[in-house]
Design a protein around this motif. Structure first.
Motif, PDB file in Angstrom:
ATOM      1  N   GLU A   1      27.155  17.889 -57.022  1.00 57.43           N
ATOM      2  CA  GLU A   1      26.011  17.490 -57.908  1.00 57.43           C
ATOM      3  C   GLU A   1      25.337  18.710 -58.523  1.00 57.43           C
ATOM      4  N   ASN A   2      24.502  19.447 -57.608  1.00 61.07           N
ATOM      5  CA  ASN A   2      23.718  20.669 -57.968  1.00 61.07           C
ATOM      6  C   ASN A   2      24.600  21.627 -58.774  1.00 61.07           C
ATOM      7  N   ARG A   3      25.744  21.995 -58.367  1.00 55.76           N
ATOM      8  CA  ARG A   3      26.439  23.224 -58.817  1.00 55.76           C
ATOM      9  C   ARG A   3      26.793  22.836 -60.081  1.00 55.76           C
ATOM     10  N   VAL A   4      27.480  21.506 -60.217  1.00 53.04           N
ATOM     11  CA  VAL A   4      28.086  20.921 -61.366  1.00 53.04           C
ATOM     12  C   VAL A   4      26.799  20.951 -62.516  1.00 53.04           C
ATOM     13  N   LYS A   5      25.941  20.580 -62.277  1.00 57.61           N
ATOM     14  CA  LYS A   5      24.566  20.254 -62.996  1.00 57.61           C
ATOM     15  C   LYS A   5      24.328  21.638 -63.782  1.00 57.61           C
ATOM     16  N   ARG A   6      24.055  22.730 -62.750  1.00 59.23           N
ATOM     17  CA  ARG A   6      23.894  24.106 -63.094  1.00 59.23           C
ATOM     18  C   ARG A   6      25.053  24.590 -64.140  1.00 59.23           C
ATOM     19  N   SER A   7      26.219  24.387 -63.640  1.00 57.72           N
ATOM     20  CA  SER A   7      27.021  25.099 -64.426  1.00 57.72           C
ATOM     21  C   SER A   7      27.260  24.401 -65.825  1.00 57.72           C
ATOM     22  N   VAL A   8      26.817  23.386 -65.952  1.00 56.16           N
ATOM     23  CA  VAL A   8      26.947  22.520 -67.411  1.00 56.16           C
ATOM     24  C   VAL A   8      25.875  23.280 -68.226  1.00 56.16           C
ATOM     25  N   VAL A   9      24.727  23.786 -67.580  1.00 55.34           N
ATOM     26  CA  VAL A   9      23.902  24.356 -68.405  1.00 55.34           C
ATOM     27  C   VAL A   9      24.060  25.838 -68.841  1.00 55.34           C
ATOM     28  N   MET A  10      24.707  26.527 -67.732  1.00 58.83           N
ATOM     29  CA  MET A  10      25.068  27.917 -67.569  1.00 58.83           C
ATOM     30  C   MET A  10      26.498  28.395 -68.366  1.00 58.83           C
ATOM     31  N   ALA A  11      27.409  27.297 -68.648  1.00 59.10           N
ATOM     32  CA  ALA A  11      28.598  27.628 -69.117  1.00 59.10           C
ATOM     33  C   ALA A  11      28.397  28.037 -70.786  1.00 59.10           C
ATOM     34  N   ASP A  12      28.953  29.216 -70.940  1.00 56.92           N
ATOM     35  CA  ASP A  12      29.311  29.793 -72.283  1.00 56.92           C
ATOM     36  C   ASP A  12      30.314  29.298 -72.954  1.00 56.92           C
ATOM     37  N   ASP A  13      31.285  28.673 -72.090  1.00 57.84           N
ATOM     38  CA  ASP A  13      32.481  28.358 -72.807  1.00 57.84           C
ATOM     39  C   ASP A  13      32.782  26.740 -72.825  1.00 57.84           C
ATOM     40  N   LYS A  14      33.617  26.404 -73.538  1.00 50.88           N
ATOM     41  CA  LYS A  14      34.060  24.922 -73.217  1.00 50.88           C
ATOM     42  C   LYS A  14      34.403  24.503 -71.995  1.00 50.88           C
ATOM     43  N   LEU A  15      35.124  25.613 -71.282  1.00 51.70           N
ATOM     44  CA  LEU A  15      35.514  25.215 -69.916  1.00 51.70           C
ATOM     45  C   LEU A  15      34.540  25.836 -68.784  1.00 51.70           C
ATOM     46  N   ILE A  16      34.109  25.079 -68.041  1.00 48.39           N
ATOM     47  CA  ILE A  16      33.364  25.695 -66.774  1.00 48.39           C
ATOM     48  C   ILE A  16      34.378  26.816 -65.947  1.00 48.39           C
ATOM     49  N   SER A  17      34.018  28.021 -65.815  1.00 49.50           N
ATOM     50  CA  SER A  17      34.437  28.686 -64.805  1.00 49.50           C
ATOM     51  C   SER A  17      34.095  28.584 -63.305  1.00 49.50           C
ATOM     52  N   SER A  18      34.509  29.383 -62.623  1.00 50.20           N
ATOM     53  CA  SER A  18      34.395  29.308 -61.155  1.00 50.20           C
ATOM     54  C   SER A  18      32.896  30.260 -61.111  1.00 50.20           C
ATOM     55  N   GLU A  19      32.730  31.027 -62.088  1.00 50.06           N
ATOM     56  CA  GLU A  19      31.485  31.781 -61.977  1.00 50.06           C
ATOM     57  C   GLU A  19      30.225  30.825 -62.234  1.00 50.06           C
ATOM     58  N   ASP A  20      30.391  29.934 -63.183  1.00 50.76           N
ATOM     59  CA  ASP A  20      29.198  29.084 -63.857  1.00 50.76           C
ATOM     60  C   ASP A  20      29.156  28.338 -62.448  1.00 50.76           C
ATOM     61  N   LEU A  21      30.095  27.992 -61.633  1.00 50.25           N
ATOM     62  CA  LEU A  21      29.730  27.083 -60.509  1.00 50.25           C
ATOM     63  C   LEU A  21      29.354  27.981 -59.336  1.00 50.25           C
TER      64      LEU A  21
END
Ligand code: ATP
Ligand code: MG
Length: 451
Positions: free
Chosen positions: A367-387
């Protein structure tokens, strides 16, 4: 908006484009002239049908770009039916396209009646498959608020449903973040006490000297500062459910008092003389090994048996089948909606990383990782780095894990197909019966087995 099914035509020849567009008026037509536009259109429209030319620019005469397009579309939209158009007599490439994931092929020149039939049939199959998926989803409904498809989790959900109407004292065990509290809430919600309260007390968070008054309440003047009669958690939960979280952290002295309550179903407030009967359903949770604590004499054996009338062990996320991605996608939807985010999904390497990672913090970590990645993503697709999931190590685990998952899945599928018959399943898998038994043990597969 129209009710017509969408058909994406991937074709660079303008003449053919308009001919097809004109002919297929029973579909909502979307046209793409190259692979990149086609992939964009897939993400935007999610069409059930794609009619694709194999010769796409810049490789008009070749087939490489066309094959790439098939691969990308079938990865992004595995349910979409792709019908490939090839040049006359290019049978070999047509077959290769089908092997790669296209649903069917059609050799030019275009005969609209035949194409009509092919598309109609493809759409019919797509609809049947959709319907099947929906039914499957309905059938495997876990519990409200619980996202799961793993067989063990499903079994737990059914157990919770069965236990809910009873007054059996349950203890939920499992690693941190596996969902002990959400399941306890589900148990309460499904019980006849759902109109009463579910009162939680975290035994690890209350200092030992306050625990008794926190649980049982106190009378005015019971101790300095006790200005008025105050009810404890047990009494507050009357008619409802008392959730004793982190029960493994309950101090020994209090364990005796709790046991007495569970046996007699009466409490005495601190500083009070009265015995007050209380009707509550008790649910406990812990991430400690209570049996070991009993052996080490840090947990009372009699209390252990009293609270574990039914013990439910919740598996860690890494042992659940298919749940990692299911949960990741669930949280992605939730947080993109909350944040009005442009994110549409996970990149394929992010999907691999999610599958490969061990998730020591379980669902809470997801939950926490996905939440953060949605905020961090520069792209339309979340990368493993965002996670935050990139490391060489994860790649190493990846391959092993992928193999093991594939092996376990194949065994489960074979057993399901052969209704648990070991001989038939081992034949299907091309292994001996003893080998299959070993593998079932290795992967801790729990299904009914027959000889
Ligand atoms: N199967 C699930 N589907 C959806 N959300 C879940 C699921 N399991 C857990 N969660 C969510 O994950 C988070 C952690 O769950 P919960 O608090 O129930 O875990 P826990 O086992 O009590 O953890 P801890 O031992 O750390 O207290 C919560 O936000 C919960 O809503
Ligand atoms: Mg908890």
């Amino acid at each position: 908006m129209t009710d017509k099914p969408k058909l994406l035509i991937v074709e660079d020849d303008l003449g053919l484009q308009s001919q097809l567009r004109w002919h297929f008026d029973q579909y909502e037509i979307i046209v793409a002239g190259n692979r990149v536009d086609a992939v964009d259109a897939i993400q935007l429209h999610e069409p059930p049908l794609v009619l694709q030319d194999l010769g796409l620019p810049p490789d008009d005469e070749g087939v490489d770009e066309g094959f790439r397009c098939i691969r990308e579309i079938s990865t992004l939209a595995p349910n979409t039916k792709i019908i490939v158009m090839t040049g006359n007599a290019d049978y070999e490439n047509a077959v290769r396209a089908v092997a790669m994931g296209a649903y069917d092929f059609y050799q030019k020149p275009v005969n609209s009646e035949t194409l009509d039939l092919i598309l109609q049939r493809a759409y019919h199959i797509f609809e049947l498959e959709e319907q099947n998926r929906r039914l499957q989803e309905q059938r495997q409904e876990p519990l409200e608020g619980i996202i799961a498809c793993d067989p063990t989790m499903m079994k737990i959900c059914r157990t919770i449903e069965k236990l809910a109407p009873s007054i059996v004292t349950c203890t939920l065990t499992g690693e941190s973040g596996t969902g002990k509290e959400v399941l306890a809430r589900a148990l309460h919600q499904l019980s006849s006490r759902h109109e009463g309260r579910m009162v939680a007390i975290n035994c690890a968070a209350v200092p030992e000297n306050l625990m008794e008054s926190e649980l049982f309440g106190y009378e005015k003047g019971a101790f300095t500062g006790a200005n008025k009669r105050t009810l404890g958690k047990v009494e507050t939960a009357s008619g409802g459910t008392l959730f004793l979280d982190e029960i493994g952290d309950m101090p020994l002295a209090l364990q005796a008092k709790l046991l007495r309550f569970l046996q007699e179903r009466v409490i005495e407030r601190v500083g009070g003389r009265e015995e007050i009967p209380v009707d509550v359903r008790v649910v406990c949770a812990t991430n400690k090994d209570l049996q070991k604590m009993v052996q080490e004499q840090t947990f009372r054996e009699d209390l252990y048996y009293r609270i574990c009338e039914m013990e439910i062990h919740i598996p860690p996320l890494r042992d659940r089948q298919g749940d990692k991605l299911l949960l990741a996608r669930h949280f992605l939807r939730k947080f993109t909606e909350q944040n009005n985010s442009q994110v549409t999904g996970f990149s394929s390497e992010a999907v691999d990383a999610i599958e490969a990672y061990d998730w020591p913090g379980n669902i809470r970590e997801m939950e926490n990782r996905v939440k953060r990645s949605v905020v961090m993503a520069d792209d339309k697709l979340i990368s493993s780095e965002d996670l935050g999931l990139v490391s060489d190590e994860s790649l190493n685990i990846n391959l092993r894990q992928v193999r093991q998952n594939a092996e376990k899945n194949a065994i489960l599928r074979a057993l399901a197909m052969k209704e648990g018959n070991i001989s038939a399943a081992s034949k299907l898998l091309g292994v001996t019966r003893p080998t299959l038994y070993d593998l079932i043990k290795k992967y801790n597969i729990q299904v009914a087995i027959t000889e």
